[in-house]
Design an enzyme around this catalytic site. Sequence first.
Site, PDB file in Angstrom:
ATOM      1  N   TYR A 128     -14.607   7.048 -12.473  1.00  0.00           N
ATOM      2  CA  TYR A 128     -14.688   5.649 -11.662  1.00  0.00           C
ATOM      3  C   TYR A 128     -15.072   4.613 -12.600  1.00  0.00           C
ATOM      4  O   TYR A 128     -14.691   3.368 -12.620  1.00  0.00           O
ATOM      5  CB  TYR A 128     -15.445   5.849 -10.491  1.00  0.00           C
ATOM      6  CG  TYR A 128     -15.178   4.788  -9.681  1.00  0.00           C
ATOM      7  CD1 TYR A 128     -14.049   4.428  -8.831  1.00  0.00           C
ATOM      8  CD2 TYR A 128     -16.202   3.929  -9.269  1.00  0.00           C
ATOM      9  CE1 TYR A 128     -14.030   3.302  -7.803  1.00  0.00           C
ATOM     10  CE2 TYR A 128     -16.331   3.093  -8.090  1.00  0.00           C
ATOM     11  CZ  TYR A 128     -15.387   2.610  -7.580  1.00  0.00           C
ATOM     12  OH  TYR A 128     -15.021   1.555  -6.859  1.00  0.00           O
TER      13      TYR A 128
ATOM     14  N   ASP B 225       3.374   1.879  -4.671  1.00  0.00           N
ATOM     15  CA  ASP B 225       2.450   2.577  -5.326  1.00  0.00           C
ATOM     16  C   ASP B 225       2.053   1.834  -6.742  1.00  0.00           C
ATOM     17  O   ASP B 225       2.895   1.725  -7.352  1.00  0.00           O
ATOM     18  CB  ASP B 225       3.247   3.922  -5.683  1.00  0.00           C
ATOM     19  CG  ASP B 225       2.184   4.932  -6.440  1.00  0.00           C
ATOM     20  OD1 ASP B 225       1.193   4.395  -7.053  1.00  0.00           O
ATOM     21  OD2 ASP B 225       2.403   6.114  -6.595  1.00  0.00           O
TER      22      ASP B 225
ATOM     23  N   ASP C  59       0.708  -0.976  -0.061  1.00  0.00           N
ATOM     24  CA  ASP C  59      -0.047   0.103  -0.028  1.00  0.00           C
ATOM     25  C   ASP C  59       0.861   1.307   0.043  1.00  0.00           C
ATOM     26  O   ASP C  59       2.302   1.115   0.374  1.00  0.00           O
ATOM     27  CB  ASP C  59      -0.971   0.039   1.291  1.00  0.00           C
ATOM     28  CG  ASP C  59      -2.192   0.746   1.014  1.00  0.00           C
ATOM     29  OD1 ASP C  59      -2.178   1.928   0.831  1.00  0.00           O
ATOM     30  OD2 ASP C  59      -3.114   0.188   1.093  1.00  0.00           O
TER      31      ASP C  59
END
Length: 253
Positions: free
Chosen positions: A157, A65, A39
């Site tokens: 999204y 990342d 993470d």
Amino acid sequence: MSRLAGKVALITGAASKPGLGNSTALRFAQEGARLVITDINEEGLKACEQEIRDAGGEVVAWRQDVTAESDWQETLDRTIESWGKLDILVNNAGIAVLRMVDVMTPAEFEKQMAVNMTSVFLGTRKAIPLMRKNGSGSIINLSSIAGLVGIPGASAYAASKGGVRLFSKTVALECARENIRCNSVHPGVIWTNIQQDAIRDNPEQYEIINASIPMGRMGDPEDVANCILFLASDEARYITGAEFVVDGGMTAQ
Ligand SMILES: NC(=O)c1ccc[n+]([C@@H]2O[C@H](COP(=O)([O-])OP(=O)(O)OC[C@H]3O[C@@H](n4cnc5c(N)ncnc54)[C@H](O)[C@@H]3O)[C@@H](O)[C@H]2O)c1
């Protein structure tokens, strides 16, 4: 329980609690997988790593990342150094840029695509050669019901999650003969940090959303983690290129 005994799994975006990656990591550990969790949130990641170790699980964790190709290379190299192989990849890390399309900037759109879609490509292309060496593998990509139906305010999204859906089917076809499976999971409204952030400014939305779900409640992270666990396990050995909706009936309406 040992539904993932002998398997090595990499889960991205595992820091957030409550979160789908976090819950999946705990569930996988309970089922005997050796884990790599990553993470950009190092504090949350450490907490997840500790929780799994305290429960007797085997896990390593580091910052990654998912938008950076170099981070993917490093992560997969370190996975092999740590556990010797990779059986399962869960592309879970994600963000939600929720703005009406006419006010969204190109930079916001690009960022949404980089974190939710390009990342899945970067990870998948590097994981396949490792899985090929094992003669099998399972890739599980987190899409969304926004990858199935339109949702106002979620155009970027939805574009990213719709992309993940068809990317997954295509990878499934390219890898089917090699016994490397690839499926997408489509959560509805699950009570995690991403959702809590979205509702923070409109708390009245909480009850409105619950009422709009046929089963009458938002999902718990474990509801999705259990689906991902099934797809990761050999119980799903004949399932590839499929989309699994975990939404309490929302898109059945
Ligand atoms: N919660 C829901 O209702 C819901 C519904 C549909 C789909 N999803 C999808 O499920 C996945 C997990 O969502 P969640 O609800 O657990 O969200 P969350 O915000 O709780 O967790 C997402 C995690 O991804 C990490 N992350 C963000 N950008 C990253 C980057 N560039 N590199 C590495 N890590 C990064 C965050 O730090 C965080 O720990 C996401 O892909 C999300 O789009 C969630």
